[in-house]
Write an enzyme that holds these catalytic residues in place. Structure first.
Site, PDB file in Angstrom:
ATOM      1  N   SER A 132      60.036  21.606  -0.823  1.00 24.43           N
ATOM      2  CA  SER A 132      59.765  21.379  -2.238  1.00 24.43           C
ATOM      3  C   SER A 132      59.929  22.652  -3.048  1.00 24.43           C
ATOM      4  CB  SER A 132      58.361  20.808  -2.424  1.00 24.43           C
ATOM      5  OG  SER A 132      57.426  21.583  -1.723  1.00 24.43           O
ATOM      6  N   HIS A 153      65.452  16.897  -1.679  1.00 27.02           N
ATOM      7  CA  HIS A 153      64.039  16.881  -2.050  1.00 27.02           C
ATOM      8  C   HIS A 153      63.610  15.503  -2.534  1.00 27.02           C
ATOM      9  CE1 HIS A 153      60.632  18.377  -4.828  1.00 27.02           C
ATOM     10  NE2 HIS A 153      60.158  18.115  -3.627  1.00 27.02           N
ATOM     11  N   GLU A 165      66.245  15.165  -5.454  1.00 24.10           N
ATOM     12  CA  GLU A 165      66.920  16.362  -5.973  1.00 24.10           C
ATOM     13  C   GLU A 165      67.802  16.879  -4.844  1.00 24.10           C
ATOM     14  OE1 GLU A 165      64.456  19.017  -9.016  1.00 24.10           O
ATOM     15  OE2 GLU A 165      63.358  18.779  -7.152  1.00 24.10           O
ATOM     16  N   ASN A 203      59.507  20.581  -9.512  1.00 23.66           N
ATOM     17  CA  ASN A 203      58.287  21.379  -9.368  1.00 23.66           C
ATOM     18  C   ASN A 203      58.217  22.556 -10.338  1.00 23.66           C
ATOM     19  OD1 ASN A 203      56.861  19.892  -7.488  1.00 23.66           O
ATOM     20  ND2 ASN A 203      58.171  20.642  -5.833  1.00 23.66           N
TER      21      ASN A 203
HETATM   22  N1  CAA Z   1      53.800   4.663   0.673  1.00 29.01           N
HETATM   23  C1  CAA Z   1      54.486   3.538   0.433  1.00 29.01           C
HETATM   24  N2  CAA Z   1      54.284   2.756  -0.638  1.00 29.01           N
HETATM   25  C2  CAA Z   1      53.304   3.095  -1.487  1.00 29.01           C
HETATM   26  C3  CAA Z   1      52.514   4.239  -1.297  1.00 29.01           C
HETATM   27  C4  CAA Z   1      52.792   5.048  -0.155  1.00 29.01           C
HETATM   28  N3  CAA Z   1      52.138   6.156   0.093  1.00 29.01           N
HETATM   29  N4  CAA Z   1      51.637   4.320  -2.307  1.00 29.01           N
HETATM   30  C5  CAA Z   1      51.853   3.261  -3.106  1.00 29.01           C
HETATM   31  N5  CAA Z   1      52.851   2.526  -2.612  1.00 29.01           N
HETATM   32  C6  CAA Z   1      53.417   1.304  -3.174  1.00 29.01           C
HETATM   33  C7  CAA Z   1      52.408   0.195  -3.176  1.00 29.01           C
HETATM   34  O1  CAA Z   1      52.350  -0.432  -1.932  1.00 29.01           O
HETATM   35  C8  CAA Z   1      52.955  -0.716  -4.256  1.00 29.01           C
HETATM   36  O2  CAA Z   1      54.038  -1.448  -3.714  1.00 29.01           O
HETATM   37  P1  CAA Z   1      54.357  -2.936  -4.209  1.00 29.01           P
HETATM   38  O3  CAA Z   1      55.147  -2.781  -5.454  1.00 29.01           O
HETATM   39  O4  CAA Z   1      55.103  -3.510  -3.081  1.00 29.01           O
HETATM   40  O5  CAA Z   1      53.032  -3.593  -4.450  1.00 29.01           O
HETATM   41  C9  CAA Z   1      53.542   0.265  -5.274  1.00 29.01           C
HETATM   42  O6  CAA Z   1      53.709   1.487  -4.553  1.00 29.01           O
HETATM   43  C10 CAA Z   1      52.606   0.507  -6.419  1.00 29.01           C
HETATM   44  O7  CAA Z   1      51.344   0.908  -5.875  1.00 29.01           O
HETATM   45  P2  CAA Z   1      49.942   0.467  -6.478  1.00 29.01           P
HETATM   46  O8  CAA Z   1      50.092  -0.831  -7.214  1.00 29.01           O
HETATM   47  O9  CAA Z   1      48.922   0.551  -5.404  1.00 29.01           O
HETATM   48  O10 CAA Z   1      49.523   1.635  -7.424  1.00 29.01           O
HETATM   49  P3  CAA Z   1      50.199   2.183  -8.726  1.00 29.01           P
HETATM   50  O11 CAA Z   1      50.911   1.129  -9.515  1.00 29.01           O
HETATM   51  O12 CAA Z   1      49.104   2.921  -9.357  1.00 29.01           O
HETATM   52  O13 CAA Z   1      51.313   3.193  -8.218  1.00 29.01           O
HETATM   53  C11 CAA Z   1      52.007   5.335  -7.574  1.00 29.01           C
HETATM   54  C12 CAA Z   1      51.015   4.204  -7.335  1.00 29.01           C
HETATM   55  C13 CAA Z   1      53.429   4.822  -7.318  1.00 29.01           C
HETATM   56  C14 CAA Z   1      51.686   6.432  -6.599  1.00 29.01           C
HETATM   57  C15 CAA Z   1      51.886   5.791  -9.062  1.00 29.01           C
HETATM   58  O14 CAA Z   1      50.551   6.107  -9.339  1.00 29.01           O
HETATM   59  C16 CAA Z   1      52.742   6.978  -9.398  1.00 29.01           C
HETATM   60  O15 CAA Z   1      53.911   6.845  -9.664  1.00 29.01           O
HETATM   61  N6  CAA Z   1      52.138   8.192  -9.409  1.00 29.01           N
HETATM   62  C17 CAA Z   1      52.839   9.429  -9.669  1.00 29.01           C
HETATM   63  C18 CAA Z   1      53.578   9.825  -8.439  1.00 29.01           C
HETATM   64  C19 CAA Z   1      54.339  11.093  -8.623  1.00 29.01           C
HETATM   65  O16 CAA Z   1      54.384  11.700  -9.669  1.00 29.01           O
HETATM   66  N7  CAA Z   1      54.949  11.532  -7.542  1.00 29.01           N
HETATM   67  C20 CAA Z   1      55.660  12.752  -7.516  1.00 29.01           C
HETATM   68  C21 CAA Z   1      54.767  13.804  -6.976  1.00 29.01           C
HETATM   69  S1  CAA Z   1      55.559  15.374  -6.963  1.00 29.01           S
HETATM   70  C22 CAA Z   1      56.454  15.380  -5.574  1.00 29.01           C
HETATM   71  O17 CAA Z   1      56.418  14.514  -4.757  1.00 29.01           O
HETATM   72  C23 CAA Z   1      57.307  16.574  -5.427  1.00 29.01           C
HETATM   73  C24 CAA Z   1      56.739  17.685  -4.678  1.00 29.01           C
HETATM   74  O18 CAA Z   1      57.506  18.428  -4.119  1.00 29.01           O
HETATM   75  C25 CAA Z   1      55.299  18.005  -4.664  1.00 29.01           C
END
Ligand code: CAA
Length: 295
Positions: A132, A153, A165, A203
């Protein structure tokens, strides 16, 4: 028959087997998507058998959930189960055509892994890293074939987030770049291309935002809940910055801030002391039950 020629007309049919290193949340997501979407055989490697066993159990849960929601058939789920095999030795990756490394975010560990891959993998294999924030060029320099090394990424959670990415290092071959983009596309993702700069794009923008949320919390200018609600309801973010930090892992957020700070020397990236303190306390976020919030 399946053809993975993408709209860019880059043929990647020679990619017949994918290796994934690391059975943590990123590695599992990548292995799951590779098997589920591209339907290629995937070899999941982790040095700990306990981790690969846990990984398979987790993937079974994802498959069961997708079947229950009629997203995939039970037959498809069984096929995915057959496509994913595990190994606890690097040698188990010898027959793969692309390896996506998602081990710990630590330069020495990654260098050691890439030195091994250099010895084990065939000459044409693509050696990708899901880092990342660590420099792709640095990781590539641990091998005798930096032209085959590239950043791929993925975002967390990998099955849900649509972005990859793609980061060529200084020496990466254009062919490797195009094939990596085609592979990410075949995995159902949208690619962006970024130069090998600290934090890439995602990031570089996200971590200072999270770090700033910690600064506001540290100053006691608002509660954690109010900071999160402000951004969630006020700017339509799916999660507020502190919930998101817990979700990503506070240790990971801190490590990335340090990379931004140390590699640019720019004080605007200095990690918040409160974030450092939480990590010192072992509060790593959702994954171990305690971060800004308690789980
Ligand atoms: N693995 C697989 N599927 C997952 C999951 C996981 N860990 N977490 C959630 N899901 C799935 C759920 O099963 C659900 O699937 P369905 O459509 O089949 O029902 C779907 O995602 C939506 O989940 P929820 O309804 O439970 O919850 P939500 O609508 O609140 O969504 C979320 C959850 C997708 C995590 C949402 O809150 C979100 O988009 N959050 C922001 C995530 C983000 O910004 N990620 C980037 C982080 S930075 C990064 O990754 C880069 C780095 O280098 C640090």
């Amino acid at each position: 028959t399946r053809s993975m020629t993408t709209s860019a007309k880059v043929n990647i049919d020679h990619i017949k087997r994918v290796g994934v290193i690391g059975s943590g949340q990123m590695g599992l997501g990548i292995a799951y998507v590779a098997a589920n979407v591209t339907q290629l055989p995937v070899v999941l490697m982790d040095i700990s058998k306990e981790q690969t066993d846990r990984g398979i159990a987790f993937m079974n849960k994802l498959l069961e959930k997708d079947v229950a929601k009629n997203k995939i058939t039970a037959e498809h789920a069984n096929k995915v189960r057959e496509l994913i095999t595990t190994t606890n030795h690097m040698d188990g990756l010898a027959q793969t055509d692309v390896v996506i490394e998602a081990a710990s975010e630590n330069l020495d560990i990654k260098k050691a892994i890439f030195r091994d891959l250099d010895k084990i993998c065939h000459a044409e294999a693509i050696l990708a890293t899901n880092t990342s924030s660590i420099s792709i060029t640095k990781i590539a320099a641990a091998t005798s074939r930096p032209e085959k090394v590239i950043g791929m990424h993925f975002m967390n959670p990998v099955p849900v987030m649509k972005l990859v990415e793609v980061i060529p290092g200084l020496a990466t071959d254009n062919k490797v770049l195009q094939e990596t983009k085609a592979l990410a596309t075949a995995m159902g993702k949208t690619c962006t291309q970024v130069t090998d700069i600290p934090g890439f794009v995602a990031n570089r923008l996200l971590m200072p935002y999270i770090n700033e949320a910690f600064m506001v919390l540290e100053g006691q200018f608002a509660t954690a809940e109010d900071i999160d609600t402000t951004m969630k309801l006020g700017t339509n973010m799916p999660m507020g910055p502190l919930v998101l930090a817990d979700f990503i892992g506070l240790d990971t957020c801190l490590a990335i801030m340090k990379v931004l700070y140390e590699n640019t020397g720019d004080s605007k990236y200095r990690p918040c002391v409160l974030l450092q303190k939480y990590v010192d306390a072992g509060w790593h976020g959702k994954k171990n039950g305690r971060g800004v919030y308690t789980y």
